[in-house]
Scaffold this active site. Structure first.
Site, PDB file in Angstrom:
ATOM      1  N   HIS A 175       8.800 -28.894 -29.473  1.00  0.00           N
ATOM      2  CA  HIS A 175       8.699 -29.811 -28.343  1.00  0.00           C
ATOM      3  C   HIS A 175       7.394 -29.624 -27.569  1.00  0.00           C
ATOM      4  CE1 HIS A 175      12.768 -30.982 -29.213  1.00  0.00           C
ATOM      5  NE2 HIS A 175      13.088 -29.696 -29.288  1.00  0.00           N
ATOM      6  N   GLU A 210       0.085  -8.400 -18.614  1.00  0.00           N
ATOM      7  CA  GLU A 210      -0.261  -7.539 -17.487  1.00  0.00           C
ATOM      8  C   GLU A 210      -1.030  -6.296 -17.919  1.00  0.00           C
ATOM      9  OE1 GLU A 210       3.050  -5.963 -15.224  1.00  0.00           O
ATOM     10  OE2 GLU A 210       4.286  -5.831 -17.005  1.00  0.00           O
ATOM     11  N   LYS A 238       4.512  -8.165 -20.630  1.00  0.00           N
ATOM     12  CA  LYS A 238       3.914  -6.838 -20.793  1.00  0.00           C
ATOM     13  C   LYS A 238       2.494  -6.961 -21.340  1.00  0.00           C
ATOM     14  CE  LYS A 238       6.777  -3.916 -19.271  1.00  0.00           C
ATOM     15  NZ  LYS A 238       7.087  -4.931 -18.270  1.00  0.00           N
ATOM     16  N   GLU A 248       9.666 -11.025 -21.953  1.00  0.00           N
ATOM     17  CA  GLU A 248       9.255  -9.683 -21.524  1.00  0.00           C
ATOM     18  C   GLU A 248       8.078  -9.184 -22.360  1.00  0.00           C
ATOM     19  OE1 GLU A 248       9.777  -7.935 -19.026  1.00  0.00           O
ATOM     20  OE2 GLU A 248       9.253  -5.894 -19.600  1.00  0.00           O
ATOM     21  N   ASN A 279       0.953  -0.764   5.962  1.00  0.00           N
ATOM     22  CA  ASN A 279       1.401  -1.503   4.788  1.00  0.00           C
ATOM     23  C   ASN A 279       2.175  -2.700   5.299  1.00  0.00           C
ATOM     24  OD1 ASN A 279       2.546  -2.409   2.385  1.00  0.00           O
ATOM     25  ND2 ASN A 279       4.105  -0.808   2.331  1.00  0.00           N
ATOM     26  N   GLY A 280       1.839  -3.900   4.833  1.00  0.00           N
ATOM     27  CA  GLY A 280       2.579  -5.089   5.273  1.00  0.00           C
ATOM     28  C   GLY A 280       1.629  -6.175   5.740  1.00  0.00           C
ATOM     29  N   ARG A 299       0.908   2.247  -5.991  1.00  0.00           N
ATOM     30  CA  ARG A 299       1.224   1.207  -5.010  1.00  0.00           C
ATOM     31  C   ARG A 299      -0.001   0.373  -4.635  1.00  0.00           C
ATOM     32  NH1 ARG A 299       6.348   2.495  -2.538  1.00  0.00           N
ATOM     33  NH2 ARG A 299       5.920   0.869  -1.032  1.00  0.00           N
ATOM     34  N   CYS A 339       0.815  -1.207   0.000  1.00  0.00           N
ATOM     35  CA  CYS A 339       0.000   0.000   0.000  1.00  0.00           C
ATOM     36  C   CYS A 339       0.849   1.257   0.000  1.00  0.00           C
ATOM     37  CB  CYS A 339      -0.871  -0.031   1.239  1.00  0.00           C
ATOM     38  SG  CYS A 339      -1.701  -1.597   1.410  1.00  0.00           S
ATOM     39  N   TRP A 343      -3.748  -2.076  -1.592  1.00  0.00           N
ATOM     40  CA  TRP A 343      -3.767  -3.234  -2.493  1.00  0.00           C
ATOM     41  C   TRP A 343      -4.115  -4.427  -1.603  1.00  0.00           C
ATOM     42  CZ3 TRP A 343      -1.024  -7.886  -3.393  1.00  0.00           C
ATOM     43  CH2 TRP A 343      -1.214  -8.437  -4.670  1.00  0.00           C
ATOM     44  N   LYS A 400       2.771  -1.661  -7.770  1.00  0.00           N
ATOM     45  CA  LYS A 400       4.148  -1.440  -8.234  1.00  0.00           C
ATOM     46  C   LYS A 400       5.192  -2.203  -7.432  1.00  0.00           C
ATOM     47  CE  LYS A 400       7.086   0.911 -10.842  1.00  0.00           C
ATOM     48  NZ  LYS A 400       7.231   0.308 -12.172  1.00  0.00           N
TER      49      LYS A 400
HETATM   50  C1  F6R Z   1       6.448  -5.939 -14.780  1.00  0.00           C
HETATM   51  C2  F6R Z   1       6.962  -5.419 -13.516  1.00  0.00           C
HETATM   52  C3  F6R Z   1       7.251  -6.383 -12.432  1.00  0.00           C
HETATM   53  C4  F6R Z   1       8.517  -5.990 -11.664  1.00  0.00           C
HETATM   54  C5  F6R Z   1       8.723  -6.935 -10.476  1.00  0.00           C
HETATM   55  C6  F6R Z   1       9.986  -6.646  -9.712  1.00  0.00           C
HETATM   56  O1  F6R Z   1       6.210  -4.920 -15.707  1.00  0.00           O
HETATM   57  O2  F6R Z   1       7.124  -4.229 -13.349  1.00  0.00           O
HETATM   58  O3  F6R Z   1       7.343  -7.668 -12.934  1.00  0.00           O
HETATM   59  O4  F6R Z   1       9.602  -6.043 -12.540  1.00  0.00           O
HETATM   60  O5  F6R Z   1       7.616  -6.836  -9.606  1.00  0.00           O
HETATM   61  O6  F6R Z   1       9.966  -5.401  -9.094  1.00  0.00           O
HETATM   62  P1  F6R Z   1      11.288  -4.775  -8.514  1.00  0.00           P
HETATM   63  O7  F6R Z   1      12.231  -4.548  -9.659  1.00  0.00           O
HETATM   64  O8  F6R Z   1      10.861  -3.488  -7.852  1.00  0.00           O
HETATM   65  O9  F6R Z   1      11.862  -5.746  -7.535  1.00  0.00           O
END
Ligand code: F6R
Length: 619
Positions: A511, A495, A492, A488, A105-106, A30, A5, A79, A614
């Site tokens: 395979h 998500e 992207k 990647e 948060n936590g 967040r 959060c 969140w 995030k």
């Molecule tokens: C995808 C994305 C996440 C972060 C992952 C790691 O677009 O942003 O997969 O890469 O949650 O986050 P960090 O780098 O903050 O440990």
């Protein structure tokens, strides 16, 4: 239990509600399941407002209610995990009397036992959250003579898990108290006003002077400043720092989405990450080195750990570090690494990559590595965050604030940083001399220009994305360094656009995955360069022929001059010619744009994809 959060707190001359709502707007990345505020009002009462859903729901509620006037307050954006995203589970939570409020948060892991104890003692808990127990524990611990900070110090010692807590009390206007363990909290020091935030974005519009709170610390924040003590009640050390980005970085700057802005900032992110790293004698400098060259010379194995996109940066790092140092490199998702008892010793270097520096899986991987005596090097975009703090050396990416939940510029900065790390190790180990390192560095310095050139070509990619956007499935293929790029691209798209997307090594196709191909399925292929990977190039062309023969629509990312792909591709996305080990810096870009435009064509909010947040600050 709420794990990622956003938290903001304020004491000063301004209306706390305005400052807190502004902070929440900047922290919404967040979490956006609910939002709430608490204000110690001018009439000596404590008032709260909470609403499920995005911040705008809370703002509407506040606009329709009696004003919350007061200059001490705090806010929360959630969140949710346990305890659904409802009004009743939204923070702040209050005690039985409604005189004190808590945001959190936590995870409070022992909340079930604490709840039972409180209920047996007659407390009435109104929500399904773990957080609420803190409000009621504080109610019991509070003594007006010793005050709120003393009460929080008692309570945090009863909690298990990871947490950042902020508390206010109607009887102590002009004070917000915070406490943290394994979850972030930063103080913002203004003139005659003081702020608290999960990160500096919470108060960047007011001050760039910040103080990072350490592990197991409690802070009292007043207009005149702050006082920090440990969970033992004794005065404690903190880490002041100046934020090197400003409000403009936290704004969209004329773009509709942060994601657009951050994609365009990628050349600068790479350039800034590289700046000033090369010394005259061909060595690469890190930011914090608590490891000597002799320590590094003992390294005989490297593990790279990270999560999500950051894990993909790790996969790419393997190619460069092994190639330059001839040391074996293993790459693993931090959440898997931690619990499988990997073989580590003091000659192992664990490279922990984390944009936020907070990701709990990666932090736990670091802690585990340290218990096994391995050396740990962090690559992070967040100064002073927990993962760098607990590591033996740090290389900061300098991508600036990344607001969009989906990582773009931080990933490219991480790829740049792992290249620098590979060169630094090669120089120390003697597998590359100063001149060779300087030559590679020159090549890296050309990359911002090549990424900028790639960005000028994205118009047709956007058109293509709109055309493909009704597709329910998109597959991505790559080989060698193209494979992590394919992963990647798929992540992207998943998500942002919520469609089924998967990345495969092109050679694995036969395979199993080829069974997924049916008429019209888009397959995006990241081509190796025909200049340096002639054999692989030919093999990937054959892979494209195989999927085309089964009805796939082939979209091929190929470098300028690679005309051999033309007969195989329905669409070609051109990128500038780039040395293989850095090619991911350009080939990733069209896949980011593809995912963003695909999602926008589906009417989705690319900055705040559903169910995500995030930074993920618990496991
Ligand atoms: C995808 C994305 C996440 C972060 C992952 C790691 O677009 O942003 O997969 O890469 O949650 O986050 P960090 O780098 O903050 O440990």
């Amino acid at each position: 239990m709420d794990r990622v959060c956003g938290i903001v707190g304020y004491v000063g001359p301004q209306q706390a509600l305005d400052v807190c709502l502004e902070g929440l707007r900047r922290l919404e990345y967040r979490g956006y399941d609910s939002a709430g505020v608490a204000v110690v009002c001018a009439d000596g009462t404590l008032r709260t407002a909470r609403r499920a859903g995005e911040l705008r729901n809370l703002e509407k509620l506040l606009a329709d209610s009696e004003p919350l006037e007061g200059t001490t307050g705090m806010g929360h954006t959630r969140w949710a995990t346990h305890g659904g995203p409802t009004d009743g589970n939204a923070h702040p939570h209050t005690d039985c009397q409604g005189v004190l409020a808590v945001v959190h948060n936590g995870i409070i892991e022992n909340h079930v036992a604490l709840r039972a104890e409180l209920e047996a003692a007659g407390h009435e808990l109104a929500s399904a959250t773990d957080t609420e127990v803190v409000a009621h524990l504080l109610e019991d611990a509070y003594d007006p003579v010793t005050g709120l900070a003393a009460a929080l110090t008692v309570v945090v010692n009863r909690l298990e898990g990871a947490f950042t807590l902020l508390v206010t009390h109607a009887g102590e206007p002009g004070l917000v108290v915070g406490g943290r363990r394994s979850s972030p909290l930063v103080i913002g020091v203004g003139r005659g006003e003081t702020f608290l935030g999960s990160d500096v974005a919470a108060f960047i519009g007011h001050t760039r002077d910040a103080v990072e709170l350490g592990q197991d610390q409690v802070v009292e924040v007043r207009r005149t400043g702050y006082r920090v003590t440990g969970f033992d009640g004794l005065p404690a050390e903190t880490l002041p720092f100046h934020v090197d980005w400003d409000l403009a970085a936290a704004e969209k700057g004329g773009h509709d989405y942060f994601m657009q802005k951050e994609i365009l900032e990628q050349p600068t992110a790479i350039e800034d990450t590289l700046r000033g790293r090369l010394t005259a004698d061909g060595r690469i400098t890190l930011d914090e080195e608590r490891l000597s060259d002799d320590d590094l010379r003992e390294i005989d194995k490297v593990f790279v750990v990270g999560c999500g996109s950051t894990y993909h940066a790790g996969l790419l790092a393997k190619y460069a570090i092994e190639h330059w140092t001839r040391i074996p490199v293993e790459v693993e998702m931090a959440s898997e690494f931690r619990y499988r008892d990997p073989v580590l010793d003091r000659n192992t270097l664990v490279v922990a990559i984390s944009q936020s520096g907070e990701t709990a899986d990666t932090l736990e991987a670091v802690r585990h590595a340290k218990t096994q005596k391995a050396r740990v090097l962090a690559i992070s975009n967040t100064n002073g965050s927990q993962i760098p703090r607990e590591s033996d050396a740090v290389l900061y990416t300098r991508a600036g604030l990344e607001v969009c939940v989906a990582s773009t510029k931080c990933l490219l900065a991480q790829i740049t940083a792992t290249s620098l790390l590979g060169l630094a190790l090669a120089r120390v180990l003697g597998t590359k001399d100063g001149e060779e390192v300087a030559r590679e560095y020159d090549t890296l310095e050309a990359m911002p220009g090549l990424v900028a050139e790639t960005l000028t070509r994205m118009g047709p990619v956007a058109d293509l994305a709109r055309e493909l956007s009704p597709s329910p499935t998109v597959l991505f293929l790559g080989r060698h360094v193209g494979y992590p790029v394919a992963l990647e691209g798929a992540l992207k798209l998943k998500e942002l656009a919520y469609v089924h997307a998967e990345g495969f090594p092109a050679g694995e196709l036969k395979h199993g995955p080829i069974a997924l191909i049916e008429q019209g399925v888009p397959v995006v292929v990241v081509m190796p360069s025909p200049r340096s990977r002639g054999v692989l190039h030919q093999k990937v062309l054959s892979n494209i022929a195989e999927v085309r023969a089964r009805g796939a629509r082939t979209i091929v990312v190929a470098e300028d001059g690679d005309d051999a792909v033309l007969p195989y591709a329905e669409h070609v996305i051109r990128v500038p010619q780039t040395p293989t080990l850095y090619s991911a810096l350009v080939t990733t870009v069209p896949l980011q744009v593809l995912a963003m435009e695909f999602a926008l064509a589906r009417g989705l909010d690319v900055d705040k994809p559903r169910n995500l947040a995030k930074s993920v600050t618990v496991e």
